[in-house]
Write an enzyme that holds these catalytic residues in place. Structure first.
Site, PDB file in Angstrom:
ATOM      1  N   GLU A 152       0.841  -1.201   0.000  1.00 45.85           N
ATOM      2  CA  GLU A 152       0.000   0.000   0.000  1.00 45.85           C
ATOM      3  C   GLU A 152       0.873   1.248   0.000  1.00 45.85           C
ATOM      4  O   GLU A 152       1.853   1.317   0.731  1.00 45.85           O
ATOM      5  CB  GLU A 152      -0.885  -0.016   1.250  1.00 45.85           C
ATOM      6  CG  GLU A 152      -1.783   1.176   1.394  1.00 45.85           C
ATOM      7  CD  GLU A 152      -2.701   1.363   0.187  1.00 45.85           C
ATOM      8  OE1 GLU A 152      -3.432   0.420  -0.165  1.00 45.85           O
ATOM      9  OE2 GLU A 152      -2.661   2.456  -0.412  1.00 45.85           O
ATOM     10  N   PHE A 153       0.462   2.234  -0.800  1.00 44.30           N
ATOM     11  CA  PHE A 153       1.262   3.456  -0.932  1.00 44.30           C
ATOM     12  C   PHE A 153       0.539   4.696  -0.415  1.00 44.30           C
ATOM     13  O   PHE A 153       0.994   5.814  -0.667  1.00 44.30           O
ATOM     14  CB  PHE A 153       1.649   3.665  -2.400  1.00 44.30           C
ATOM     15  CG  PHE A 153       2.398   2.496  -2.981  1.00 44.30           C
ATOM     16  CD1 PHE A 153       3.767   2.359  -2.782  1.00 44.30           C
ATOM     17  CD2 PHE A 153       1.736   1.506  -3.685  1.00 44.30           C
ATOM     18  CE1 PHE A 153       4.457   1.272  -3.293  1.00 44.30           C
ATOM     19  CE2 PHE A 153       2.416   0.406  -4.197  1.00 44.30           C
ATOM     20  CZ  PHE A 153       3.783   0.292  -4.001  1.00 44.30           C
ATOM     21  N   ARG A 155      -0.945   7.872   1.603  1.00 41.53           N
ATOM     22  CA  ARG A 155      -0.342   8.866   2.497  1.00 41.53           C
ATOM     23  C   ARG A 155      -1.381   9.274   3.523  1.00 41.53           C
ATOM     24  O   ARG A 155      -2.517   9.605   3.138  1.00 41.53           O
ATOM     25  CB  ARG A 155       0.059  10.123   1.698  1.00 41.53           C
ATOM     26  CG  ARG A 155       1.093   9.885   0.625  1.00 41.53           C
ATOM     27  CD  ARG A 155       1.053  11.031  -0.403  1.00 41.53           C
ATOM     28  NE  ARG A 155      -0.256  11.122  -1.054  1.00 41.53           N
ATOM     29  CZ  ARG A 155      -0.665  12.172  -1.770  1.00 41.53           C
ATOM     30  NH1 ARG A 155       0.113  13.220  -1.916  1.00 41.53           N
ATOM     31  NH2 ARG A 155      -1.862  12.189  -2.342  1.00 41.53           N
ATOM     32  N   GLU A 156      -1.024   9.244   4.806  1.00 42.86           N
ATOM     33  CA  GLU A 156      -1.954   9.732   5.816  1.00 42.86           C
ATOM     34  C   GLU A 156      -2.294  11.186   5.484  1.00 42.86           C
ATOM     35  O   GLU A 156      -1.439  11.959   5.071  1.00 42.86           O
ATOM     36  CB  GLU A 156      -1.356   9.609   7.218  1.00 42.86           C
ATOM     37  CG  GLU A 156      -1.296   8.163   7.679  1.00 42.86           C
ATOM     38  CD  GLU A 156      -0.635   7.967   9.035  1.00 42.86           C
ATOM     39  OE1 GLU A 156      -0.625   8.889   9.856  1.00 42.86           O
ATOM     40  OE2 GLU A 156      -0.097   6.860   9.247  1.00 42.86           O
ATOM     41  N   LEU A 254      11.534  17.754  -1.507  1.00 41.10           N
ATOM     42  CA  LEU A 254      12.825  18.434  -1.500  1.00 41.10           C
ATOM     43  C   LEU A 254      12.743  19.661  -0.594  1.00 41.10           C
ATOM     44  O   LEU A 254      13.353  20.689  -0.867  1.00 41.10           O
ATOM     45  CB  LEU A 254      13.195  18.827  -2.948  1.00 41.10           C
ATOM     46  CG  LEU A 254      14.669  18.829  -3.326  1.00 41.10           C
ATOM     47  CD1 LEU A 254      15.314  17.480  -3.061  1.00 41.10           C
ATOM     48  CD2 LEU A 254      14.832  19.173  -4.808  1.00 41.10           C
ATOM     49  N   GLY A 257      14.315  20.776   6.335  1.00 41.28           N
ATOM     50  CA  GLY A 257      13.719  21.109   7.630  1.00 41.28           C
ATOM     51  C   GLY A 257      13.967  20.023   8.652  1.00 41.28           C
ATOM     52  O   GLY A 257      15.022  19.381   8.656  1.00 41.28           O
ATOM     53  N   CYS A 264       6.106   4.910   9.281  1.00 39.70           N
ATOM     54  CA  CYS A 264       6.556   4.169   8.091  1.00 39.70           C
ATOM     55  C   CYS A 264       8.020   4.429   7.725  1.00 39.70           C
ATOM     56  O   CYS A 264       8.863   3.543   7.888  1.00 39.70           O
ATOM     57  CB  CYS A 264       5.658   4.486   6.902  1.00 39.70           C
ATOM     58  SG  CYS A 264       3.998   3.812   7.095  1.00 39.70           S
ATOM     59  N   LYS A 267      11.111   3.382  10.171  1.00 37.21           N
ATOM     60  CA  LYS A 267      11.240   1.932  10.432  1.00 37.21           C
ATOM     61  C   LYS A 267      11.416   1.146   9.130  1.00 37.21           C
ATOM     62  O   LYS A 267      12.059   0.099   9.110  1.00 37.21           O
ATOM     63  CB  LYS A 267      10.075   1.404  11.268  1.00 37.21           C
ATOM     64  CG  LYS A 267       8.674   1.558  10.694  1.00 37.21           C
ATOM     65  CD  LYS A 267       8.106   0.254  10.159  1.00 37.21           C
ATOM     66  CE  LYS A 267       6.659   0.407   9.723  1.00 37.21           C
ATOM     67  NZ  LYS A 267       6.253  -0.502   8.680  1.00 37.21           N
ATOM     68  N   LYS A 327       3.280  14.777  10.633  1.00 35.48           N
ATOM     69  CA  LYS A 327       3.054  15.564   9.413  1.00 35.48           C
ATOM     70  C   LYS A 327       1.676  16.182   9.496  1.00 35.48           C
ATOM     71  O   LYS A 327       0.850  15.740  10.306  1.00 35.48           O
ATOM     72  CB  LYS A 327       3.184  14.707   8.155  1.00 35.48           C
ATOM     73  CG  LYS A 327       2.147  13.582   8.068  1.00 35.48           C
ATOM     74  CD  LYS A 327       2.379  12.800   6.830  1.00 35.48           C
ATOM     75  CE  LYS A 327       1.177  12.783   5.944  1.00 35.48           C
ATOM     76  NZ  LYS A 327       1.332  12.123   4.686  1.00 35.48           N
TER      77      LYS A 327
HETATM   78  P1  NAD Z   1      -1.620   0.754  12.942  1.00 31.00           P
HETATM   79  O1  NAD Z   1      -0.829   0.475  14.146  1.00 31.00           O
HETATM   80  O2  NAD Z   1      -2.424   2.016  12.829  1.00 31.00           O
HETATM   81  O3  NAD Z   1      -2.643  -0.439  12.688  1.00 31.00           O
HETATM   82  C1  NAD Z   1      -2.347  -1.786  12.887  1.00 31.00           C
HETATM   83  C2  NAD Z   1      -3.599  -2.463  13.423  1.00 31.00           C
HETATM   84  O4  NAD Z   1      -3.390  -3.871  13.475  1.00 31.00           O
HETATM   85  C3  NAD Z   1      -3.943  -2.011  14.858  1.00 31.00           C
HETATM   86  O5  NAD Z   1      -5.279  -1.539  14.890  1.00 31.00           O
HETATM   87  C4  NAD Z   1      -3.779  -3.284  15.676  1.00 31.00           C
HETATM   88  O6  NAD Z   1      -4.669  -3.371  16.763  1.00 31.00           O
HETATM   89  C5  NAD Z   1      -4.055  -4.339  14.623  1.00 31.00           C
HETATM   90  N1  NAD Z   1      -3.577  -5.682  14.965  1.00 31.00           N
HETATM   91  C6  NAD Z   1      -2.384  -6.034  15.521  1.00 31.00           C
HETATM   92  N2  NAD Z   1      -2.338  -7.371  15.678  1.00 31.00           N
HETATM   93  C7  NAD Z   1      -3.494  -7.860  15.176  1.00 31.00           C
HETATM   94  C8  NAD Z   1      -4.027  -9.174  15.027  1.00 31.00           C
HETATM   95  N3  NAD Z   1      -3.328 -10.243  15.408  1.00 31.00           N
HETATM   96  N4  NAD Z   1      -5.247  -9.331  14.498  1.00 31.00           N
HETATM   97  C9  NAD Z   1      -5.964  -8.246  14.097  1.00 31.00           C
HETATM   98  N5  NAD Z   1      -5.509  -6.975  14.199  1.00 31.00           N
HETATM   99  C10 NAD Z   1      -4.299  -6.795  14.741  1.00 31.00           C
HETATM  100  O7  NAD Z   1      -0.613   0.649  11.717  1.00 31.00           O
HETATM  101  P2  NAD Z   1      -0.800   1.229  10.240  1.00 31.00           P
HETATM  102  O8  NAD Z   1      -0.247   2.596  10.149  1.00 31.00           O
HETATM  103  O9  NAD Z   1      -2.185   0.976   9.779  1.00 31.00           O
HETATM  104  O10 NAD Z   1       0.216   0.299   9.447  1.00 31.00           O
HETATM  105  C11 NAD Z   1      -0.088  -1.050   9.171  1.00 31.00           C
HETATM  106  C12 NAD Z   1       0.876  -1.535   8.105  1.00 31.00           C
HETATM  107  O11 NAD Z   1       0.658  -0.785   6.911  1.00 31.00           O
HETATM  108  C13 NAD Z   1       2.346  -1.347   8.442  1.00 31.00           C
HETATM  109  O12 NAD Z   1       3.074  -2.415   7.902  1.00 31.00           O
HETATM  110  C14 NAD Z   1       2.699  -0.066   7.741  1.00 31.00           C
HETATM  111  O13 NAD Z   1       4.071   0.019   7.452  1.00 31.00           O
HETATM  112  C15 NAD Z   1       1.875  -0.210   6.478  1.00 31.00           C
HETATM  113  N6  NAD Z   1       1.524   1.052   5.824  1.00 31.00           N
HETATM  114  C16 NAD Z   1       1.065   2.088   6.584  1.00 31.00           C
HETATM  115  C17 NAD Z   1       0.759   3.272   5.939  1.00 31.00           C
HETATM  116  C18 NAD Z   1       0.323   4.467   6.732  1.00 31.00           C
HETATM  117  O14 NAD Z   1       0.327   5.577   6.180  1.00 31.00           O
HETATM  118  N7  NAD Z   1      -0.048   4.341   8.002  1.00 31.00           N
HETATM  119  C19 NAD Z   1       0.910   3.404   4.543  1.00 31.00           C
HETATM  120  C20 NAD Z   1       1.336   2.294   3.818  1.00 31.00           C
HETATM  121  C21 NAD Z   1       1.657   1.126   4.469  1.00 31.00           C
END
Ligand code: NAD
Length: 475
Positions: A152-153, A155-156, A254, A257, A264, A267, A327
């Protein structure tokens, strides 16, 4: 189609709501009961523009439901998206895959029909293959399940539009059947012309970490240039503008700051370093260590510049901090550079008042010490300095004249290079920013002043060091 989304955080809740929006019947699953209760009532458990409307609409229509039960998930569908977190491990740079593993370990024995499990979390290359073996070892006799990856790409802050209108869909599959099923899931987007890249799982996994590594490198590149600008009396914003005119370089990502943070980029580059070393090709991406270090150093440099602006000490000084989230557009404070800087200046004795439009609850839960204010003017009242740490639009719209009337001393550190220094200076503010001269002479009338940022005694920030408060590494 019927499908489940397991893990309903920033990624999964948006994915579930958007899949319902394009016509699927969706069941979201999470272990967090409070999150599931909120979602089931059509409420977003975090701030994301556009999400509440989708949740309300589709939970009411009955197209979107939520549960904490994996059994419900196995009964509901034979297509499961996995969106759980993959944070940095506390003891190394590597990704902690325990949540992803818990999902497949729990789900596989419950499957009674041939199924497709599609990971969306960001994972180290090779994870799909390892999970496929875990799943195969736990399936009931006669049941088959394929694991695919669909990174997934989003952006929050733009997550809904990024999910509904992505710039590309990438799927890593091992069979034509899995590819056909994923094409069917995304059929409406494919019909709208969204690029679809179907490849092997390893390439799909790598696309995501390579993309984030590239973006992180671009940010650290310009921040390295900002350090050079400070030493040479040059202006990094003009430099970036000039570089950005070259279409091969581009101006986005670019902006010099305070650097990147969040759940993301930091890590993901660390996990990439760790995985490359496991694959014995660590040297190939060793530059990411430097990218991480440069990024971390911006936090230290911001603290040093703020201290300098205050005359050499934070002790007894009242400081207003604008922005707590990592952000703008999100309430997410995971590894927030703004909060890391805030924590440091609180530790150095400042009386800190933090404002953020959406992130105050999360900030309060993550960091005690500063006082949190709902109102910008309240945060800035009697301040000895104002630090602009997260570039929310409303800070750009602030009136520097009005603000100068409530502070004790009109000193501004714009750590995002997002405010107009000329306008603030005209209103009487002493303005400092990373990579920009302290004093800018009119064109043709001499060199800008060379800037030195005196550093505090003590260790410099060496990311990623567990225990270093500025590095964002897990304790
Ligand atoms: P997050 O911490 O907001 O959400 C993760 C969710 O998984 C939590 O609600 C947690 O309770 C749940 N969870 C954990 N263990 C579980 C289980 N065994 N069964 C069911 N649910 C469970 O994290 P996120 O920001 O949503 O990121 C999730 C993944 O997506 C990561 O790998 C991240 O790198 C990737 N990602 C995030 C974004 C972003 O902008 N946040 C964008 C692209 C990719």
């Amino acid at each position: 189609m019927r499908l489940t989304v397991i893990g309903t955080g920033y990624l999964g809740a948006v994915h579930a709501a958007c899949m319902a929006d394009i016509g699927h019947d969706v069941l979201g699953v999470d272990t967090d009961t409070r999150k599931i209760e909120a979602l089931a009532e059509g409420r977003a458990p975090f701030f994301e523009p556009g999400l509440p409307e989708l949740l309300t609409r589709h939970t009411r229509k009955g197209r979107l439901g939520f549960t904490t039960s994996l059994q419900d998930a196995a009964d509901f569908a034979d297509l499961h998206f996995v969106c759980v977190g993959t944070p940095q491990r506390p003891d190394s740079l590597a990704a902690d895959l325990r949540h992803v593993e818990a999902v497949v370990d729990g789900l596989a024995p419950l499957l009674t029909r041939d199924s497709l499990i599609v990971g969306k979390s960001t994972v180290p290359v090779g994870t799909t293959r390892a999970l496929s073996r875990r799943v195969a070892a736990r399936l009931r006799p006669g049941v088959d399940a394929e694991v695919a990856w669909n990174p997934e790409f989003l952006r929050e802050g733009y997550a809904v539009q990024d999910t509904l209108r992505p710039d590309r869909l990438v799927v890593g599959v091992t069979s034509p059947h899995a590819d056909q099923r994923l094409r069917a899931v995304y059929d409406s987007m494919l019909s709208a012309g969204v690029a679809y890249v179907s490849t092997d799982p390893a390439t799909a996994e790598l696309v995501k970490v390579a993309a984030n590594s590239f973006l992180a490198t671009k940010i650290s590149f310009i921040n390295a240039m900002a350090e050079i600008c400070d030493a040479a009396g040059a202006d990094v914003v003009t430099l970036a503008d000039a570089l950005g005119h070259d279409v091969r370089i581009g101006r986005r990502f670019l902006s010099a700051g305070l650097g990147f943070g969040g759940g993301c980029l930091p890590k993901d580059i660390r996990a990439f370093l760790a995985r490359a070393e496991e694959l014995q090709v660590g040297e190939a991406v060793s530059f990411l260590r430097q990218v991480d270090r440069i990024n971390c150093r911006q936090r230290r440099r911001t603290v040093d510049l703020a201290r300098h602006l205050l005359g050499g000490t934070f002790a007894g000084r009242r400081v207003a901090v604008l922005g707590a989230t990592f952000k703008p557009g999100s309430d997410d404070v995971r590894d927030s550079p703004a909060l890391a800087v805030t924590a440091e200046i609180v530790a150095e004795g400042a009386d800190v008042f933090v404002h953020d439009p959406e992130g105050l609850d999360n900030a309060r839960a993550a960091l005690s010490g500063p006082r949190y204010c709902m109102d910008v003017m309240e945060a800035c009242r009697d301040a000895d300095a104002v630090l602009h740490l997260t570039e929310w639009r409303e800070y750009r719209d602030l009136d520097p004249v009005k603000l100068s009337e409530v502070v004790r001393a009109p000193r501004l550190l714009d750590a995002r290079n997002a405010l107009d220094p000329a306008a603030w200076r005209a209103a009487g503010w002493h303005v400092r920013a990373l990579g920009r001269p302290a004093h800018v002479p009119p064109p043709g009338q001499g060199d800008a002043l060379r800037v030195t940022i005196p550093q505090a005694a003590g260790p410099t920030c060496t990311a990623p060091t567990p225990g270093d408060p500025l590095s964002g590494a897990p304790k």
